[in-house]
Design an enzyme around this catalytic site. Structure first.
Site, PDB file in Angstrom:
ATOM      1  N   ILE A 537      73.112 126.528   8.523  1.00 13.11           N
ATOM      2  CA  ILE A 537      73.625 127.810   7.994  1.00 13.11           C
ATOM      3  C   ILE A 537      74.507 127.915   7.182  1.00 13.11           C
ATOM      4  O   ILE A 537      75.133 128.889   6.412  1.00 13.11           O
ATOM      5  CB  ILE A 537      73.786 128.614   9.019  1.00 13.11           C
ATOM      6  CG1 ILE A 537      74.806 128.221  10.132  1.00 13.11           C
ATOM      7  CG2 ILE A 537      72.444 129.201   9.775  1.00 13.11           C
ATOM      8  CD1 ILE A 537      75.316 129.115  11.362  1.00 13.11           C
ATOM      9  N   GLY A 538      75.184 126.520   6.674  1.00 13.88           N
ATOM     10  CA  GLY A 538      76.248 126.549   5.796  1.00 13.88           C
ATOM     11  C   GLY A 538      76.923 125.146   5.635  1.00 13.88           C
ATOM     12  O   GLY A 538      76.220 124.266   6.499  1.00 13.88           O
ATOM     13  N   SER A 539      77.572 124.998   4.777  1.00 14.87           N
ATOM     14  CA  SER A 539      78.472 123.731   4.681  1.00 14.87           C
ATOM     15  C   SER A 539      79.963 123.840   4.120  1.00 14.87           C
ATOM     16  O   SER A 539      79.975 124.146   2.889  1.00 14.87           O
ATOM     17  CB  SER A 539      77.532 122.987   3.654  1.00 14.87           C
ATOM     18  OG  SER A 539      77.157 123.646   2.536  1.00 14.87           O
ATOM     19  N   GLY A 543      82.199 120.035   6.564  1.00 18.20           N
ATOM     20  CA  GLY A 543      81.137 119.473   7.196  1.00 18.20           C
ATOM     21  C   GLY A 543      79.962 120.656   7.304  1.00 18.20           C
ATOM     22  O   GLY A 543      80.162 121.690   6.892  1.00 18.20           O
ATOM     23  N   VAL A 545      77.111 123.184   8.649  1.00 15.93           N
ATOM     24  CA  VAL A 545      77.289 124.237   9.984  1.00 15.93           C
ATOM     25  C   VAL A 545      75.734 124.431  10.223  1.00 15.93           C
ATOM     26  O   VAL A 545      75.085 124.699   9.502  1.00 15.93           O
ATOM     27  CB  VAL A 545      77.909 125.302   9.688  1.00 15.93           C
ATOM     28  CG1 VAL A 545      78.237 126.163  10.855  1.00 15.93           C
ATOM     29  CG2 VAL A 545      79.286 124.871   9.127  1.00 15.93           C
ATOM     30  N   LYS A 559      79.799 122.977  14.052  1.00 12.17           N
ATOM     31  CA  LYS A 559      80.091 122.451  12.709  1.00 12.17           C
ATOM     32  C   LYS A 559      80.434 120.791  12.845  1.00 12.17           C
ATOM     33  O   LYS A 559      80.755 120.217  13.989  1.00 12.17           O
ATOM     34  CB  LYS A 559      81.573 122.965  12.091  1.00 12.17           C
ATOM     35  CG  LYS A 559      82.141 122.220  11.270  1.00 12.17           C
ATOM     36  CD  LYS A 559      83.364 122.863  10.694  1.00 12.17           C
ATOM     37  CE  LYS A 559      83.177 124.545  10.235  1.00 12.17           C
ATOM     38  NZ  LYS A 559      83.594 124.925   8.886  1.00 12.17           N
ATOM     39  N   ASP A 654      93.545 127.795   3.002  1.00  9.91           N
ATOM     40  CA  ASP A 654      92.339 127.734   2.320  1.00  9.91           C
ATOM     41  C   ASP A 654      91.659 129.106   2.614  1.00  9.91           C
ATOM     42  O   ASP A 654      90.389 129.358   3.111  1.00  9.91           O
ATOM     43  CB  ASP A 654      91.266 126.606   2.853  1.00  9.91           C
ATOM     44  CG  ASP A 654      90.112 126.508   1.856  1.00  9.91           C
ATOM     45  OD1 ASP A 654      90.268 126.945   0.631  1.00  9.91           O
ATOM     46  OD2 ASP A 654      88.981 126.246   2.357  1.00  9.91           O
TER      47      ASP A 654
END
Ligand SMILES: *[C@@H]1O[C@H](CO)[C@@H](O)[C@H](O)[C@H]1NC(C)=O
Ligand SMILES: *[C@@H]1O[C@H](CO)[C@@H](O)[C@H](O)[C@H]1NC(C)=O
Ligand SMILES: *[C@@H]1O[C@H](CO)[C@@H](O)[C@H](O)[C@H]1NC(C)=O
Ligand SMILES: *[C@@H]1O[C@H](CO)[C@@H](O)[C@H](O)[C@H]1NC(C)=O
Ligand SMILES: *[C@@H]1O[C@H](CO)[C@@H](O)[C@H](O)[C@H]1NC(C)=O
Ligand SMILES: *[C@@H]1O[C@H](CO)[C@@H](O)[C@H](O)[C@H]1NC(C)=O
Ligand SMILES: *[C@@H]1O[C@H](CO)[C@@H](O)[C@H](O)[C@H]1NC(C)=O
Ligand SMILES: *[C@@H]1O[C@H](CO)[C@@H](O)[C@H](O)[C@H]1NC(C)=O
Ligand SMILES: *[C@@H]1O[C@H](CO)[C@@H](O)[C@H](O)[C@H]1NC(C)=O
Ligand SMILES: *[C@@H]1O[C@H](CO)[C@@H](O)[C@H](O)[C@H]1NC(C)=O
Length: 884
Positions: A537-539, A543, A545, A559, A654
């Site tokens: 579902i994401g990166s 790393g 996810v 993650k 961030d």
């Protein structure tokens, strides 16, 4: 001879016999006690069933003169309620329980305290293990209870209703009503000094979360936290506290509201976790008495006097010129004003309401001179607001926000010989003739001392040569936050840490036990939960996810941290314990982790609506204005909590839309906090190549100033502007496609020259007062111009080039919510945006700020504890293989 003795014995008999007996839970009328008959039990005459609480005729501080009918927490002997707090009895005073009620009387028979008239006769007095003292009738109905009449203390489960208050005692030994009060209103919980001056409110405390807008009905604490609830039990405000089954909440004699938690009601030692409001001693009204200057430092607080003031014999500070502070109405023929100087603010500054706005400082002064209840005034030239202080003066402290935000304070003095000039920015030159000679002398002294030191250093250097040189260079390095560390130093540090990691895995670490670790999963469990890592579902920067489902059906985001350059397992677990214990409605919660061999995985709550960039820049339905404001406030609260709310200060480093996630209710939650610490030395370069980081990095990454919580404030300011506009601030550059926003064109761009750097556009619009055109055109005017203005102004304040000029995250929250005045953006500290806008250097995150020597991100980003643990994560730019 024997008869009087016998008589005496007979007289004493009933007392001596009853002295031994302490009733348990119930007492029945008719009952009378004096401290004399219970002297062996320190005045205790009734215990609750488990002896968790006791009722006593109590003399605080063992002074044996003033006694109070008091309820005490048994294990700690803490007084939690007192009946006759305003009228203590001497040692022959009587406590009496009759069918009419409970009363306290003077030995001469005059009644000092009693329960009000009751509808039916009392059958018993009952003390519960919760600390509630009840009068019950024949059918066991409660006629009266101490929980309805709190004094200075609340207990777990005891409600404090809207309209009622806690009142501080005068001191630990005098239970009379003191100067401080905590009151629940229908919209807030506020603390006041001397009946009128506000000094604390829950709605301005970043540790509290507002969940809804209904009217408050009562405040109550339970094992999970402190809550302000509506009549139908809906949570309006809450603060999470460490789990504990019993709490004592006390308003102390200095005006602090403290929550002390115990693991059970029967424990005698408290848990470490204390909640104190206001959180700083300098925020208390009288921490340094009248006009004392409160300084908070590592060793707690200390008191000094502001310039032009000296220690007063009566406590606090008074004018050094011998004049008197105005305290009462009287002869006003010789009024003058003294200013303690800029940057010094009154404890209640943020709660003052202006009496006039838009007039100049002399009008403000005449208002104060013409009103004998005015003892000082504060003038803010930025907003031309005038504030009057009344009655008694409390303490002051140094503002962290600078004088434009806090204003200049002028104290009214009487009977002074010569009138002092009023002090404002415009009149400061009057001070020069007075100050100049002393400044010159001071500078001369400094120069002499400096020369002396240099001479001494030279002598030492000549004698002991290299050793002193080495320590000097060490100092320099520390000052520069390790930025200039040579490559060899970094390599050595990395090698050292790796070897310690190896050493640790030799020990076998699968049973590392660190207090507060969240659930530990095995790799196989997570593999099963994520259907063998099938739904990505994401990166993020750390790393990929994956979506997953735990055996208990809860959805999670797993993650998988890349398996290169790992930290030692123990360091990893230490970090996880810290991150895992951070709970806040605006932070993504860590549910668990896995550390097996070289595999490191983190298990987070699943956020159904994904990250903000998807909703804001994506193709879906446009994010409505109110949703954007709620997201801004939520994200700000989350960051404020990271900065100030938890035990270890955490700088996110961030902040960007990709790291702001939305839960199913659309509430914003900050993700990926504290992770910079988890990176190994080789992997840290990833930090630099994370998507979107460019554009959110504060100028101090490029220049040489220190990274601090204000670095996050800058990034947040950038996000705010993106929320206003609905597009990326920086839309040029090869790495950024604007997939979702292709159907509309820039309206402020001049002559179709493409998209301009939005922060620059916003600054220009601010200078010209044209805020309306900054809102996202897709909203088609559904954003009120005043609100756009507020967001833009807050954003610009966050973007100040000088970190010290940026507001703290807590102030940002207050400004966004409208509970604090929005500061005035300083254009001189914002002009760099125009440089960025015209294509000059901007911290770009690709080679600019991680020089060959590497930048020690681990020591500034993430949690503060690990910094001192001696294993910082050194970053290098050797590894730039970003996740995409
Ligand atoms: C308690 O005293 C009241 C009058 O003072 C009397 O009427 C009542 O009977 C007494 N009750 C008991 C239980 O002794
Ligand atoms: C409460 O603690 C005391 C000592 O700390 C102990 O003697 C007593 O038994 C405890 N009572 C209960 C009900 O647990
Ligand atoms: C009892 O003593 C108190 C305090 O000394 C006094 O105020 C009160 O007037 C006295 N009452 C009577 C009835 O004597
Ligand atoms: C009183 O003590 C008993 C026995 O230890 C315990 O089970 C009970 O929960 C206690 N009650 C309260 C109100 O603390
Ligand atoms: C009142 O409560 C006590 C103790 O819980 C109990 O023994 C008694 O029977 C109750 N009386 C009535 C009338 O309910
Ligand atoms: C307690 O403080 C009050 C208010 O300051 C004062 O009037 C009173 O005399 C004090 N009482 C005792 C017992 O010291
Ligand atoms: C504490 O009270 C709040 C508000 O009523 C409630 O949501 C929460 O579940 C309670 N916690 C416990 C452990 O009962
Ligand atoms: C703090 O207190 C310690 C011990 O009392 C003292 O040695 C130290 O100098 C103090 N530090 C400051 C900054 O006052
Ligand atoms: C003192 O102030 C009051 C209130 O404004 C004013 O009426 C009075 O004239 C003043 N007295 C003097 C002596 O200036
Ligand atoms: C003096 O100031 C107080 C509060 O600022 C205000 O309530 C009062 O009306 C003023 N009095 C006069 C005479 O203006």
């Amino acid at each position: 001879m024997a008869t009087p003795f016998l008589l005496l014995l007979l007289l004493l008999y009933p007392f001596t016999s009853s002295a031994a007996i302490i009733a348990t839970e119930f007492l029945y009328p008719n009952f009378t006690a004096t401290v004399i008959n219970y002297v062996d039990n320190a005045g205790v005459f009734l215990n609750s069933r488990n002896a968790t609480f006791k009722a006593a005729i109590y003399n605080p501080g063992q002074q044996s003169k003033h006694y109070y009918l008091t309820l005490l927490h048994g294990p700690t002997n803490t007084p939690v309620w007192s009946a006759n707090h305003n009228s203590p009895i001497p040692d022959h005073g009587l406590v009496n329980l009759s069918p009419v009620g409970l009363s306290v009387a003077h030995p001469n028979g005059s009644l000092l305290w009693s329960t009000p008239p009751l509808p039916s006769p009392v059958r018993a007095l009952r003390l519960l293990d919760t600390g509630n003292l009840l009068l019950v009738d024949a059918s066991n109905a409660t006629l009266w209870q101490s929980f309805d009449h709190p004094t200075d203390t609340l207990l777990s489960g005891q409600p404090l209703r809207a309209g009622s208050s806690l009142r501080s005692p005068v001191s630990d030994t005098n239970f009379s009503k003191g100067d401080y009060r905590l009151t629940i209103t229908t919209s807030d919980a506020v603390m006041t000094w001397k009946e009128s001056q506000l000094y604390y409110s829950i709605s301005t405390d970043a540790r509290y979360f507002k969940n809804s807008n209904a009217d408050i009905s009562f405040m109550v604490a339970n094992s999970t936290g402190l809550y302000l609830l509506s009549t139908n039990q809906k949570v309006i405000f809450h603060v999470f506290l460490a789990a504990s089954s019993f709490r004592i909440m006390k308003l102390d004699s200095a005006g602090r509201f403290q929550i002390i938690s115990y693991s059970t009601a029967n424990s005698s030692s408290s848990l470490n976790d204390r909640f104190v409001a206001p959180s700083g001693d300098c925020d208390l009204p009288f921490s340094c008495q009248t006009f004392g200057l409160c300084n908070s430092g590592a060793n707690g607080t200390s008191c000094t006097c502001p310039a032009l003031f000296a220690t007063s014999k009566t406590g606090g500070c008074s004018p050094a010129d011998g004049s008197l502070l105005a305290s009462t109405c009287g002869d006003n023929s010789s009024i003058s004003y003294l200013s303690p100087g800029s940057g010094i603010i009154y404890f209640a500054n943020k709660f003052l309401m202006p009496i006039t706005v838009g007039q100049d400082i002399s009008a403000c002064q005449s208002l104060c001179s013409g009103n004998c209840s005015c003892v000082a005034f504060v003038y803010k030239s930025s907003s031309r607001s005038c504030y009057a202080l009344e009655h008694q003066l409390g303490s002051v402290f140094y503002s962290k926000e600078g004088e434009t935000a806090s204003g200049i304070m002028n104290v009214k003095t009487l009977l002074s010989g010569s009138p002092q000039p009023i002090s404002g920015e415009s009149t400061s030159r009057h001070l020069i003739p007075i100050l100049l000679p002393s400044i010159v002398v001071f500078l001369l002294i400094i120069v002499v001392i400096f020369m002396g030191i240099i001479w001494w250093m030279r002598q030492r250097l000549r004698k002991s040569g290299p050793s002193i040189r080495r320590s000097k260079s060490t100092v320099m390095k520390e000052i520069q936050l390790g930025r200039q560390k040579s490559k060899t130093t970094v390599a050595a540090a990395g090698a050292k840490r790796r070897s310690s990691g190896n050493h640790e895995s030799d020990d076998d670490d699968d049973d590392i036990s660190i207090l507060g670790l969240p659930t530990r999963f095995t790799y196989a469990e997570l593999e099963a939960a994520t259907w063998n890592f099938s739904t990505k579902i994401g990166s993020g920067g750390f790393g990929a996810v994956y979506k997953g489902k735990l055996p208990d059906e809860t959805l999670v985001a797993v993650k998988k941290i890349g398996n290169i350059g790992l930290q030692g397992k123990k360091e990893f677990c230490t970090e996880i314990a810290v991150i895992g214990n951070i709970h806040h409605v605006n932070l993504v919660r860590l549910r668990g982790f896995c550390a097996e061999g070289t595999k490191r995985l983190l298990v987070y709550e699943y956020m159904s609506r994904g990250s903000l960039d998807r909703s804001l820049f994506g193709v879906g339905p446009v994010l409505e204005w109110q949703e954007r404001i709620d997201i801004a406030i939520g994200a700000a609260r989350g960051l404020a909590y990271l900065h100030t709310g938890c035990e270890h200060k955490i700088i996110h480093c961030d902040v960007k839309p990709e790291n702001i996630l939305l839960d199913e209710r659309g509430q914003a939650r900050i993700g990926d906090f504290g992770l910079a610490k988890l990176l190994g030395p080789e992997q840290s370069g990833l930090f630099t190549t994370m998507r979107g980081t460019r554009g959110y990095l504060a100028p101090e990454w490029l220049t040489n100033s220190a990274i601090s919580d204000r670095t996050d404030v800058y990034s947040f300011g950038m996000v705010l502007l993106e929320l206003v506009r609905g597009r990326k601030n920086r839309s040029v550059g090869p790495s950024e496609g604007e997939s979702g926003s292709a159907g509309w064109s820039e309206s402020t761009g001049s002559g179709g020259s493409g998209r301009r750097y939005f922060p620059m556009v916003a600054l220009e619009a601010h200078e010209q007062g044209r805020y309306g055109e900054l809102a996202d055109p897709r909203l088609e005017g559904r954003a009120a111009v005043a609100e756009v203005e507020r967001l833009v102004r807050v954003a610009l304040c966050c973007l100040h080039e000088e970190p010290g000029l940026r507001p703290a995250m807590g102030s940002v929250v207050a400004m966004l919510e409208g509970t604090a005045e929005v500061g005035e953006p300083r254009v001189d500290s914002l002009n760099f945006l125009k440089l960025y806008g015209r294509g000059f250097a901007e911290p770009a995150g690709n080679g600019y700020f991680f020089g060959p020597g590497g930048y020690n991100i681990g020591s500034v980003c993430g949690t503060a504890t690990a910094t001192s643990s001696g294993s910082p994560s050194y970053l290098s730019s050797q590894q730039v293989s970003g996740p995409r």
